[in-house]
Design a protein around this motif. Structure first.
Motif, PDB file in Angstrom:
ATOM      1  N   ILE A 240      32.896  -4.385 -39.642  1.00 39.55           N
ATOM      2  CA  ILE A 240      33.389  -3.274 -40.219  1.00 39.55           C
ATOM      3  C   ILE A 240      33.686  -3.604 -41.924  1.00 39.55           C
ATOM      4  O   ILE A 240      33.068  -4.380 -42.509  1.00 39.55           O
ATOM      5  CB  ILE A 240      33.647  -2.242 -40.875  1.00 39.55           C
ATOM      6  CG1 ILE A 240      33.194  -0.826 -39.697  1.00 39.55           C
ATOM      7  CG2 ILE A 240      33.792  -1.441 -41.390  1.00 39.55           C
ATOM      8  CD1 ILE A 240      33.860   0.780 -39.045  1.00 39.55           C
ATOM      9  N   GLU A 241      34.456  -4.925 -41.536  1.00 38.54           N
ATOM     10  CA  GLU A 241      34.831  -5.993 -42.537  1.00 38.54           C
ATOM     11  C   GLU A 241      34.830  -6.709 -42.696  1.00 38.54           C
ATOM     12  O   GLU A 241      34.093  -7.351 -43.721  1.00 38.54           O
ATOM     13  CB  GLU A 241      36.047  -6.644 -41.850  1.00 38.54           C
ATOM     14  CG  GLU A 241      37.973  -5.262 -42.270  1.00 38.54           C
ATOM     15  CD  GLU A 241      39.071  -6.497 -41.946  1.00 38.54           C
ATOM     16  OE1 GLU A 241      39.877  -5.765 -41.721  1.00 38.54           O
ATOM     17  OE2 GLU A 241      38.971  -6.747 -41.063  1.00 38.54           O
ATOM     18  N   GLY A 242      33.818  -7.517 -41.698  1.00 39.55           N
ATOM     19  CA  GLY A 242      32.157  -8.273 -41.945  1.00 39.55           C
ATOM     20  C   GLY A 242      30.918  -8.105 -42.537  1.00 39.55           C
ATOM     21  O   GLY A 242      30.773  -8.259 -43.338  1.00 39.55           O
ATOM     22  N   LEU A 243      31.014  -6.595 -42.101  1.00 38.94           N
ATOM     23  CA  LEU A 243      29.672  -6.247 -43.598  1.00 38.94           C
ATOM     24  C   LEU A 243      30.490  -5.496 -44.625  1.00 38.94           C
ATOM     25  O   LEU A 243      29.564  -5.988 -46.516  1.00 38.94           O
ATOM     26  CB  LEU A 243      29.621  -4.532 -42.903  1.00 38.94           C
ATOM     27  CG  LEU A 243      28.141  -4.868 -41.896  1.00 38.94           C
ATOM     28  CD1 LEU A 243      28.428  -2.615 -41.428  1.00 38.94           C
ATOM     29  CD2 LEU A 243      27.604  -5.166 -42.039  1.00 38.94           C
ATOM     30  N   GLN A 244      31.769  -6.285 -44.841  1.00 46.35           N
ATOM     31  CA  GLN A 244      32.089  -5.096 -46.347  1.00 46.35           C
ATOM     32  C   GLN A 244      31.982  -7.361 -46.709  1.00 46.35           C
ATOM     33  O   GLN A 244      31.884  -6.812 -47.695  1.00 46.35           O
ATOM     34  CB  GLN A 244      33.027  -5.243 -46.464  1.00 46.35           C
ATOM     35  CG  GLN A 244      33.320  -3.311 -45.838  1.00 46.35           C
ATOM     36  CD  GLN A 244      34.309  -2.840 -45.983  1.00 46.35           C
ATOM     37  OE1 GLN A 244      35.680  -2.974 -45.400  1.00 46.35           O
ATOM     38  NE2 GLN A 244      34.688  -1.153 -47.080  1.00 46.35           N
ATOM     39  N   ASN A 245      33.010  -7.727 -46.488  1.00 43.71           N
ATOM     40  CA  ASN A 245      33.389  -9.018 -46.881  1.00 43.71           C
ATOM     41  C   ASN A 245      31.795 -10.226 -46.906  1.00 43.71           C
ATOM     42  O   ASN A 245      32.256 -10.922 -48.242  1.00 43.71           O
ATOM     43  CB  ASN A 245      34.395  -9.946 -46.144  1.00 43.71           C
ATOM     44  CG  ASN A 245      35.521  -9.353 -46.125  1.00 43.71           C
ATOM     45  OD1 ASN A 245      35.796  -8.319 -46.687  1.00 43.71           O
ATOM     46  ND2 ASN A 245      36.264  -9.374 -44.654  1.00 43.71           N
ATOM     47  N   PHE A 246      31.633 -10.201 -46.223  1.00 46.83           N
ATOM     48  CA  PHE A 246      30.526 -11.510 -45.784  1.00 46.83           C
ATOM     49  C   PHE A 246      29.318 -10.498 -46.753  1.00 46.83           C
ATOM     50  O   PHE A 246      28.285 -12.265 -46.278  1.00 46.83           O
ATOM     51  CB  PHE A 246      30.144 -12.245 -44.646  1.00 46.83           C
ATOM     52  CG  PHE A 246      31.527 -12.485 -43.714  1.00 46.83           C
ATOM     53  CD1 PHE A 246      32.074 -13.625 -44.770  1.00 46.83           C
ATOM     54  CD2 PHE A 246      32.224 -11.789 -42.783  1.00 46.83           C
ATOM     55  CE1 PHE A 246      33.371 -13.521 -43.988  1.00 46.83           C
ATOM     56  CE2 PHE A 246      33.403 -11.997 -42.366  1.00 46.83           C
ATOM     57  CZ  PHE A 246      34.212 -13.023 -42.551  1.00 46.83           C
ATOM     58  N   ASN A 247      28.906  -9.568 -47.725  1.00 46.17           N
ATOM     59  CA  ASN A 247      27.558  -9.451 -48.338  1.00 46.17           C
ATOM     60  C   ASN A 247      27.072  -9.301 -47.308  1.00 46.17           C
ATOM     61  O   ASN A 247      25.798  -9.842 -47.058  1.00 46.17           O
ATOM     62  CB  ASN A 247      27.907 -10.266 -48.704  1.00 46.17           C
ATOM     63  CG  ASN A 247      27.615  -9.689 -50.616  1.00 46.17           C
ATOM     64  OD1 ASN A 247      27.546  -8.691 -50.346  1.00 46.17           O
ATOM     65  ND2 ASN A 247      27.247 -10.450 -51.716  1.00 46.17           N
ATOM     66  N   ALA A 248      27.338  -8.991 -45.406  1.00 50.44           N
ATOM     67  CA  ALA A 248      26.143  -9.330 -44.876  1.00 50.44           C
ATOM     68  C   ALA A 248      25.118  -7.893 -45.197  1.00 50.44           C
ATOM     69  O   ALA A 248      23.447  -8.387 -44.975  1.00 50.44           O
ATOM     70  CB  ALA A 248      26.987  -8.751 -43.289  1.00 50.44           C
ATOM     71  N   LEU A 249      25.341  -7.431 -45.980  1.00 47.40           N
ATOM     72  CA  LEU A 249      24.540  -6.246 -45.677  1.00 47.40           C
ATOM     73  C   LEU A 249      22.460  -7.062 -46.541  1.00 47.40           C
ATOM     74  O   LEU A 249      21.933  -6.471 -46.288  1.00 47.40           O
ATOM     75  CB  LEU A 249      24.604  -5.341 -46.796  1.00 47.40           C
ATOM     76  CG  LEU A 249      25.750  -4.424 -46.039  1.00 47.40           C
ATOM     77  CD1 LEU A 249      26.349  -3.368 -47.141  1.00 47.40           C
ATOM     78  CD2 LEU A 249      25.131  -3.346 -45.323  1.00 47.40           C
ATOM     79  N   LYS A 250      23.072  -8.114 -47.088  1.00 52.74           N
ATOM     80  CA  LYS A 250      21.919  -8.422 -47.820  1.00 52.74           C
ATOM     81  C   LYS A 250      21.563  -9.183 -45.895  1.00 52.74           C
ATOM     82  O   LYS A 250      19.965 -10.050 -46.349  1.00 52.74           O
ATOM     83  CB  LYS A 250      21.874  -9.541 -48.663  1.00 52.74           C
ATOM     84  CG  LYS A 250      22.604  -9.564 -50.155  1.00 52.74           C
ATOM     85  CD  LYS A 250      23.146 -10.170 -51.156  1.00 52.74           C
ATOM     86  CE  LYS A 250      23.710  -9.657 -52.042  1.00 52.74           C
ATOM     87  NZ  LYS A 250      24.111 -10.887 -53.338  1.00 52.74           N
TER      88      LYS A 250
END
Ligand code: ADP
Length: 257
Positions: A57-67
């Motif tokens: 979840i931190e990965g999704l938040q921090n690294f702008n992974a949603l893009k």
């Protein structure tokens, strides 16, 4: 001589009480140690998926992974897998508490053994994430009368252990045969095996073999006690043969009719 006999009996009775009390204290101590171990194991089991989910979840938040749709999918899939794992774990613990109070309630039906075993093999191989070579040999059982959910869980628990307590590439051999009007299913692995002196305890609730390297493998000590409860509820049993460092074979036997 009557008073001598009475004193002798009194002495015997006192000795009996003394040893009875010592035995009860020892049993209580053993149960309390098993429960402590269980709490340590379950804490570890619960914390690992939570930690993995936190990272995802931190990965999704921090690294702008949603893009990045691929990355998003991977992180979401990881979280989902961990939630499934947690769900199974919670079920296992809650079920164990229920069986202790109420026993296992069976809804028996005709089950096609080949289909059941193929299903278990497919799902356990995916779940383990290890390279596993399965060998399956059915020497004549087509249908068994059993509770589908519980019996599937029994086989899944045994196959899961066979894979868990072995190093890659794992070889698991499953055989079915008829013996004196019983359906006998054997699950054999080439894993780390179980030292003989621990064998008589492995079906006890919460028990885990206290060999250092085993404790790197996660577990609750609930699986085999469940397997035994279900096999016995079907009017059958489960036995084990194992050689330390060579492998183990668990044999479940239930009446065919
Ligand atoms: P766990 O959650 O610890 O795997 P189980 O009740 O399924 O609990 O098994 C009890 C113990 O028996 C395990 O902790 C392990 O030490 C031992 N064991 C069970 N299956 C195997 C196997 N196939 N090979 C080696 N050891 C095993």
């Amino acid at each position: 001589w009557l008073s001598l006999l009475c004193s002798g009996l009194l002495l015997l009775f006192t000795l009996f009480c003394f040893f009875y009390i010592i035995r009860t204290i020892r049993q209580q101590k053993k149960i309390s140690e098993l429960k402590d171990d269980f709490i340590n194991n379950i804490t570890h089991e619960l914390k690992t998926p939570l930690a993995t989910m936190t990272v995802a979840i931190e990965g999704l938040q921090n690294f702008n992974a949603l893009k990045d749709p691929d990355k998003t999918q991977r992180y979401l899939q990881t979280s989902r897998d961990q939630i499934n794992h947690l769900n199974k774990l919670v079920d296992k613990v809650l079920n164990a508490a229920t069986y202790e109070k109420q026993g296992v309630k069976l809804h028996k039906e005709d089950i096609n053994v080949d289909t059941l075993i193929q299903e278990v093999i497919a799902s356990e191989e995916v779940r383990s994430g290890k390279k596993v070579h399965f060998e399956y040999l059915n020497q004549g059982i087509e249908i068994i009368k059993a509770d589908k959910v519980h019996f599937r869980n029994v086989l899944a628990n045994l196959v899961d252990n066979a894979i868990k307590y072995a190093t890659e590439p794992v070889w698991v051999t499953i055989t079915c045969r008829i013996e004196k009007s019983n359906a006998v299913i054997s699950i054999k692995d080439d894993g780390i095996g179980i030292p003989e002196k621990y064998l008589h305890q492995i079906f006890d609730k919460f028990y885990r073999v206290p060999t250092g390297n085993l404790h790197q493998v996660k577990g609750t000590g609930l699986g085999l006690s469940y397997v035994k409860t279900v096999a016995e509820a079907h009017g059958g049993n489960v036995t084990v043969k194992s050689l330390d460092g060579v492998g183990s074979e668990f044999i479940v036997s239930i009446p065919l009719a």
